[in-house]
Design an enzyme around this catalytic site. Sequence first.
Site, PDB file in Angstrom:
ATOM      1  CG  HIS A   1      -3.887   0.304   6.744  1.00 49.32           C
ATOM      2  ND1 HIS A   1      -3.823   0.894   7.980  1.00 49.32           N
ATOM      3  CD2 HIS A   1      -2.723   0.622   6.118  1.00 49.32           C
ATOM      4  CE1 HIS A   1      -2.669   1.551   8.096  1.00 49.32           C
ATOM      5  NE2 HIS A   1      -1.993   1.393   6.980  1.00 49.32           N
TER       6      HIS A   1
ATOM      7  CG  HIS B   1       0.187   4.438   4.639  1.00 47.89           C
ATOM      8  ND1 HIS B   1      -0.541   3.715   5.556  1.00 47.89           N
ATOM      9  CD2 HIS B   1      -0.660   5.386   4.151  1.00 47.89           C
ATOM     10  CE1 HIS B   1      -1.775   4.196   5.620  1.00 47.89           C
ATOM     11  NE2 HIS B   1      -1.875   5.207   4.779  1.00 47.89           N
TER      12      HIS B   1
ATOM     13  CG  ASP C   1       0.640  -1.194   7.803  1.00 52.59           C
ATOM     14  OD1 ASP C   1       1.543  -2.016   8.038  1.00 52.59           O
ATOM     15  OD2 ASP C   1       0.842   0.039   7.742  1.00 52.59           O
TER      16      ASP C   1
ATOM     17  CG  ASP D   1       5.029   3.003   7.303  1.00 55.39           C
ATOM     18  OD1 ASP D   1       4.120   3.475   6.589  1.00 55.39           O
ATOM     19  OD2 ASP D   1       4.822   2.098   8.138  1.00 55.39           O
ATOM     20  CG  HIS D   2       4.219   0.096   4.256  1.00 60.55           C
ATOM     21  ND1 HIS D   2       4.027  -1.195   4.669  1.00 60.55           N
ATOM     22  CD2 HIS D   2       3.823   0.881   5.295  1.00 60.55           C
ATOM     23  CE1 HIS D   2       3.521  -1.189   5.900  1.00 60.55           C
ATOM     24  NE2 HIS D   2       3.389   0.050   6.300  1.00 60.55           N
TER      25      HIS D   2
ATOM     26  CG  HIS E   1      -0.388   0.108   2.525  1.00 59.95           C
ATOM     27  ND1 HIS E   1       0.410  -0.852   3.099  1.00 59.95           N
ATOM     28  CD2 HIS E   1      -0.460   1.110   3.443  1.00 59.95           C
ATOM     29  CE1 HIS E   1       0.778  -0.465   4.306  1.00 59.95           C
ATOM     30  NE2 HIS E   1       0.283   0.732   4.537  1.00 59.95           N
TER      31      HIS E   1
ATOM     32  CG  HIS F   1       3.903  -1.660  11.498  1.00 59.07           C
ATOM     33  ND1 HIS F   1       4.691  -0.551  11.700  1.00 59.07           N
ATOM     34  CD2 HIS F   1       3.207  -1.432  10.362  1.00 59.07           C
ATOM     35  CE1 HIS F   1       4.484   0.318  10.711  1.00 59.07           C
ATOM     36  NE2 HIS F   1       3.584  -0.186   9.884  1.00 59.07           N
TER      37      HIS F   1
END
Length: 265
Positions: A119, A62, A138, A64-65, A60, A176
Amino acid sequence: MPTATVTEITIDPVPAFRDNYLWLLSRAGRAAIVDPGDAALVFAALAARSLTLDSILVTHHHADHTGGVAELARATGAAIFTPAGESIMTGGAPTRALREGDAIDVLGERLQVLDVPGHTAGHIAYHAPTLRALFCGDTLFAGGCGRLFEGTPAQMLASLRKLAALPADTRVYCAHEYTLSNLRFALAVEPGNLRLQQRSERCSEMRARQMPTVPSTLAEECETNPFLRVTEPQVREAAERHTSGARISDESVFAALRAWKNVFA
Ligand code: ZN
Ligand code: FE
């Protein structure tokens, strides 16, 4: 007569930021990375193992990915796989846009794509049946699930049920290390769940030794993750007690749990 050597795929966590895991798959000198939020950490992991990056897989959008995708692609020319419903910053590198029903070849293994909105709206998961592995970003976490940033409770519940329907021995490679805080919440929901108590103790010991609690298995999740247990009487009752309302549908039990977890200290 020499026999052919079949090399197994290795799956290693690359810890990033505060609590992310980037998942590094490797076999015979080639590698794939799932959700590379940080390029430098991936370069270091590749160098330490003398690996060449073949593929970049994104669940996805975001940061942090995805934060390392453009730099990794530029440096390695690796193929990039992304969700069809989301735009991912690749620095101009072409991507293969994926949706449910698509299958891709990564390091000689077949990975099947599942749409798992909730999410984010276009979130996808990668299931490798032969590896008994699921890379779910996530969506499903060990002991919990992702926050609903772009989806409804009904969508997320349907996504989680889709994942829970995969073979029970599937390992869950989520993105995570949220397990201890998730299990604290799970125990507030289901204090009488013996499996959950045991899991919580085991995971606490693992974290005390700085070991990852991920991957878990779908079997464990089905036994202990409250978000997969909305039809269990104790889970329903806890959701009802917490919201002081009559909860009828599974979706409303799920919504109550998710709202409760959002404010759970
Ligand atoms: Zn996310
Ligand atoms: Fe994340």
